[in-house]
Design a protein around this motif. Structure first.
Motif, PDB file in Angstrom:
ATOM      1  N   VAL A  12      59.454  32.875   6.293  1.00 14.30           N
ATOM      2  CA  VAL A  12      58.963  33.753   4.903  1.00 14.30           C
ATOM      3  C   VAL A  12      58.701  32.752   3.651  1.00 14.30           C
ATOM      4  O   VAL A  12      59.893  32.403   3.041  1.00 14.30           O
ATOM      5  N   THR A  13      57.556  32.553   3.213  1.00 14.72           N
ATOM      6  CA  THR A  13      57.459  31.903   1.820  1.00 14.72           C
ATOM      7  C   THR A  13      57.344  33.050   0.991  1.00 14.72           C
ATOM      8  O   THR A  13      57.152  34.210   1.001  1.00 14.72           O
ATOM      9  N   GLY A  14      58.134  32.794  -0.400  1.00 15.86           N
ATOM     10  CA  GLY A  14      58.166  33.521  -1.575  1.00 15.86           C
ATOM     11  C   GLY A  14      59.178  34.721  -1.081  1.00 15.86           C
ATOM     12  O   GLY A  14      59.254  36.059  -1.555  1.00 15.86           O
ATOM     13  N   ALA A  15      60.316  34.209  -0.299  1.00 15.33           N
ATOM     14  CA  ALA A  15      61.155  35.271   0.342  1.00 15.33           C
ATOM     15  C   ALA A  15      62.064  35.455  -0.650  1.00 15.33           C
ATOM     16  O   ALA A  15      63.364  36.108  -0.385  1.00 15.33           O
ATOM     17  N   GLY A  16      62.306  34.901  -1.848  1.00 13.56           N
ATOM     18  CA  GLY A  16      63.488  34.963  -2.626  1.00 13.56           C
ATOM     19  C   GLY A  16      63.311  36.291  -3.784  1.00 13.56           C
ATOM     20  O   GLY A  16      64.010  36.378  -4.399  1.00 13.56           O
TER      21      GLY A  16
ATOM     22  N   PHE B  61      66.477  26.569  13.869  1.00 15.49           N
ATOM     23  CA  PHE B  61      66.574  27.718  14.834  1.00 15.49           C
ATOM     24  C   PHE B  61      65.949  27.366  16.105  1.00 15.49           C
ATOM     25  O   PHE B  61      65.793  28.210  17.091  1.00 15.49           O
ATOM     26  N   GLY B  62      65.419  25.946  16.462  1.00 19.06           N
ATOM     27  CA  GLY B  62      64.632  25.692  17.895  1.00 19.06           C
ATOM     28  C   GLY B  62      63.497  25.822  18.054  1.00 19.06           C
ATOM     29  O   GLY B  62      62.969  25.395  18.731  1.00 19.06           O
ATOM     30  N   ALA B  63      62.542  26.650  17.131  1.00 21.89           N
ATOM     31  CA  ALA B  63      61.118  26.725  17.552  1.00 21.89           C
ATOM     32  C   ALA B  63      60.783  27.385  16.083  1.00 21.89           C
ATOM     33  O   ALA B  63      61.428  27.937  15.119  1.00 21.89           O
ATOM     34  N   LEU B  64      59.440  27.891  16.116  1.00 24.07           N
ATOM     35  CA  LEU B  64      58.941  28.592  14.974  1.00 24.07           C
ATOM     36  C   LEU B  64      57.775  29.559  15.899  1.00 24.07           C
ATOM     37  O   LEU B  64      56.890  28.831  16.488  1.00 24.07           O
ATOM     38  N   HIS B  65      57.655  30.984  15.483  1.00 22.54           N
ATOM     39  CA  HIS B  65      56.946  31.807  15.898  1.00 22.54           C
ATOM     40  C   HIS B  65      56.155  32.632  15.184  1.00 22.54           C
ATOM     41  O   HIS B  65      54.943  33.000  15.399  1.00 22.54           O
ATOM     42  N   ILE B  66      56.621  32.882  13.954  1.00 25.32           N
ATOM     43  CA  ILE B  66      56.055  33.862  12.892  1.00 25.32           C
ATOM     44  C   ILE B  66      55.894  33.273  11.454  1.00 25.32           C
ATOM     45  O   ILE B  66      57.130  32.687  11.246  1.00 25.32           O
ATOM     46  N   VAL B  67      54.813  33.205  10.787  1.00 26.60           N
ATOM     47  CA  VAL B  67      54.823  32.821   9.648  1.00 26.60           C
ATOM     48  C   VAL B  67      54.223  33.894   8.725  1.00 26.60           C
ATOM     49  O   VAL B  67      53.298  34.383   9.156  1.00 26.60           O
ATOM     50  N   HIS B  68      54.996  33.956   7.577  1.00 21.19           N
ATOM     51  CA  HIS B  68      54.339  34.826   6.671  1.00 21.19           C
ATOM     52  C   HIS B  68      54.234  33.995   5.270  1.00 21.19           C
ATOM     53  O   HIS B  68      55.030  33.782   4.699  1.00 21.19           O
ATOM     54  N   ASN B  69      52.755  33.636   5.026  1.00 17.72           N
ATOM     55  CA  ASN B  69      52.319  32.969   3.818  1.00 17.72           C
ATOM     56  C   ASN B  69      52.322  33.995   2.773  1.00 17.72           C
ATOM     57  O   ASN B  69      51.208  34.567   2.779  1.00 17.72           O
ATOM     58  N   ASN B  70      53.348  34.194   1.832  1.00 17.64           N
ATOM     59  CA  ASN B  70      53.420  35.286   1.089  1.00 17.64           C
ATOM     60  C   ASN B  70      53.700  34.991  -0.338  1.00 17.64           C
ATOM     61  O   ASN B  70      53.206  35.549  -1.435  1.00 17.64           O
ATOM     62  N   ALA B  71      54.011  33.670  -0.667  1.00 17.64           N
ATOM     63  CA  ALA B  71      54.471  33.335  -2.212  1.00 17.64           C
ATOM     64  C   ALA B  71      53.066  33.496  -2.806  1.00 17.64           C
ATOM     65  O   ALA B  71      52.078  33.256  -2.603  1.00 17.64           O
TER      66      ALA B  71
ATOM     67  N   ILE C  58      46.284  28.072   2.964  1.00 15.02           N
ATOM     68  CA  ILE C  58      45.442  27.054   4.125  1.00 15.02           C
ATOM     69  C   ILE C  58      46.463  26.056   4.317  1.00 15.02           C
ATOM     70  O   ILE C  58      46.454  25.871   5.445  1.00 15.02           O
ATOM     71  N   ALA C  59      47.155  25.480   3.319  1.00 14.15           N
ATOM     72  CA  ALA C  59      47.959  24.196   3.770  1.00 14.15           C
ATOM     73  C   ALA C  59      49.084  24.694   4.454  1.00 14.15           C
ATOM     74  O   ALA C  59      49.721  24.065   5.578  1.00 14.15           O
ATOM     75  N   GLY C  60      49.692  25.850   4.306  1.00 16.43           N
ATOM     76  CA  GLY C  60      50.844  26.501   4.789  1.00 16.43           C
ATOM     77  C   GLY C  60      50.540  26.916   6.406  1.00 16.43           C
ATOM     78  O   GLY C  60      51.211  26.487   7.510  1.00 16.43           O
ATOM     79  N   THR C  61      49.348  27.220   6.529  1.00 15.44           N
ATOM     80  CA  THR C  61      48.821  27.516   8.107  1.00 15.44           C
ATOM     81  C   THR C  61      48.792  26.180   8.824  1.00 15.44           C
ATOM     82  O   THR C  61      49.282  26.084  10.076  1.00 15.44           O
TER      83      THR C  61
ATOM     84  N   GLY D  43      53.138  29.955  20.827  1.00 19.99           N
ATOM     85  CA  GLY D  43      52.141  30.783  20.410  1.00 19.99           C
ATOM     86  C   GLY D  43      52.936  31.639  19.442  1.00 19.99           C
ATOM     87  O   GLY D  43      54.233  31.744  19.431  1.00 19.99           O
ATOM     88  N   GLY D  44      52.156  32.570  18.756  1.00 18.05           N
ATOM     89  CA  GLY D  44      52.895  33.459  17.595  1.00 18.05           C
ATOM     90  C   GLY D  44      51.817  34.090  16.839  1.00 18.05           C
ATOM     91  O   GLY D  44      50.868  34.150  16.973  1.00 18.05           O
ATOM     92  N   VAL D  45      52.391  34.465  15.486  1.00 24.34           N
ATOM     93  CA  VAL D  45      51.458  35.176  14.543  1.00 24.34           C
ATOM     94  C   VAL D  45      51.552  34.595  13.067  1.00 24.34           C
ATOM     95  O   VAL D  45      52.747  34.180  12.817  1.00 24.34           O
ATOM     96  N   ILE D  46      50.832  34.471  12.480  1.00 22.01           N
ATOM     97  CA  ILE D  46      50.662  34.194  10.850  1.00 22.01           C
ATOM     98  C   ILE D  46      50.193  35.512  10.403  1.00 22.01           C
ATOM     99  O   ILE D  46      49.277  35.807  10.665  1.00 22.01           O
ATOM    100  N   ILE D  47      51.103  35.749   9.355  1.00 27.45           N
ATOM    101  CA  ILE D  47      50.588  36.688   8.387  1.00 27.45           C
ATOM    102  C   ILE D  47      50.359  36.199   7.111  1.00 27.45           C
ATOM    103  O   ILE D  47      51.295  35.580   6.479  1.00 27.45           O
TER     104      ILE D  47
END
Ligand code: NAD
Length: 266
Positions: free
Chosen positions: A10-14, A80-90, A119-122, A134-138
């Motif tokens: 999650v970006t902007g997760a602070g 954590f060994g992989a990446l499945h979910i990304v929240h471009n939020n910042a 765009i760049a984060g995706t 596979g996974g999800v981008i929000i």
């Protein structure tokens, strides 16, 4: 796709919505990478997740720097060994004065953080999510990505861009088993809605506080719940979900369609 056992970033997760989403994802069993330019805020989110018994790690990230985006993705896989979910939020709003009075660099900054970084984060995340199966981008857009927002036209332009980008990535589901959706919140009670006024001084801030005290504000947790819906419901792809105080979250159809246009095909 349920978050349990998955790796989320999650970006902007602070702070604000990103922190609430990180807590919700960790609560649902995901390991969560907290990416933010604010080290203290990021560390606090990690403490909160761990205090609830969840797993999280912080990586300092300025989302306007492509090398930072590459590094945060690599960090997720290493840690954590992989990446499945990304929240471009910042995200940020443009500090006053309003366009066109503002200096060029103030609206460049808004476009960089609110649109370019999505765009760049995706782009940085897609190969890693593919490697993970596979996974999800929000993406966090805004109601200002669906309707006019006169107080900050640059913010509205960037957020409309996020909605258009999200809808136009529906092909990734077939190509890479990645669903992409965005959330479009109304006004949420986070530090962001006070930052512009705070930059003008205590009087302006007091005025904004007075206005806000008469407005129905959503909590960041309400938005986090909507983000979890967009992650878990496998039918949702290329969608924009509006979340407005006092109403049920609603998928927003594009205002026009060109069904016969081959350019619209997937
Ligand atoms: N608060 C609202 O009313 C509202 C409404 C609609 C959409 N949004 C969107 O929600 C998202 C989150 O906002 P919020 O309300 O939680 O605000 P917030 O200010 O509480 O949190 C934003 C976070 O983004 C981080 N950030 C800013 N620039 C960054 C950069 N260059 N690199 C990395 N991190 C950076 C900040 O440090 C902060 O932790 C934003 O995209 C915002 O546009 C907010």
């Amino acid at each position: 796709m349920g978050p349990n056992g998955k790796v989320a970033l999650v970006t902007g997760a602070g702070s604000g919505i990103g922190r609430a989403t990180a807590l919700a994802l960790a609560g649902a069993g995901a390991s969560v990478v907290i990416a933010d330019v604010d080290d203290a805020g990021g560390a606090e989110t990690v403490r909160m997740v761990e205090g609830n018994g969840g797993k999280a790690a912080f990586v300092h990230t300025d989302v306007t720097r492509s090398e930072d985006l590459e590094r945060m993705v690599a960090f997720a896989e290493e840690r954590f060994g992989a990446l499945h979910i990304v929240h471009n939020n910042a995200g940020i709003s443009t500090p006053p004065p309003r366009f066109p009075a503002a200096p060029l660099d103030s609206w460049e900054k808004t476009v960089m953080i609110d649109l370019w970084a999505v765009i760049a984060g995706t782009q940085a995340a897609v190969p890693a999510i593919k490697r993970g199966g596979g996974g999800v981008i929000i993406n966090t857009a805004s109601l200002a990505g669906l309707i006019a927002y006169l107080p900050d036209p640059i913010y509205a332009a960037a957020k409309h861009g996020v909605v258009g980008f999200t809808r136009s990535l529906a092909f990734l589901k077939d190509e890479a088993n990645i669903r992409v959706n965005c959330v479009c919140p109304g006004v949420v009670n986070t530090p962001m809605i006070r930052k512009g006024a705070a930059s003008l001084g205590p009087e302006a801030l007091a005025q904004v506080e007075e206005t806000l005290s008469r407005m129905p504000l959503m909590t960041p947790e309400t938005i986090a719940n909507a983000v979890l819906t967009l992650i878990t419901d496998d039918r949702l792809n290329g969608q924009a979900l509006s979340v407005i105080y006092g109403r049920e979250p609603r998928l927003i159809d594009p205002p026009v369609s060109f069904g016969h246009d081959p350019a619209q095909g997937r």
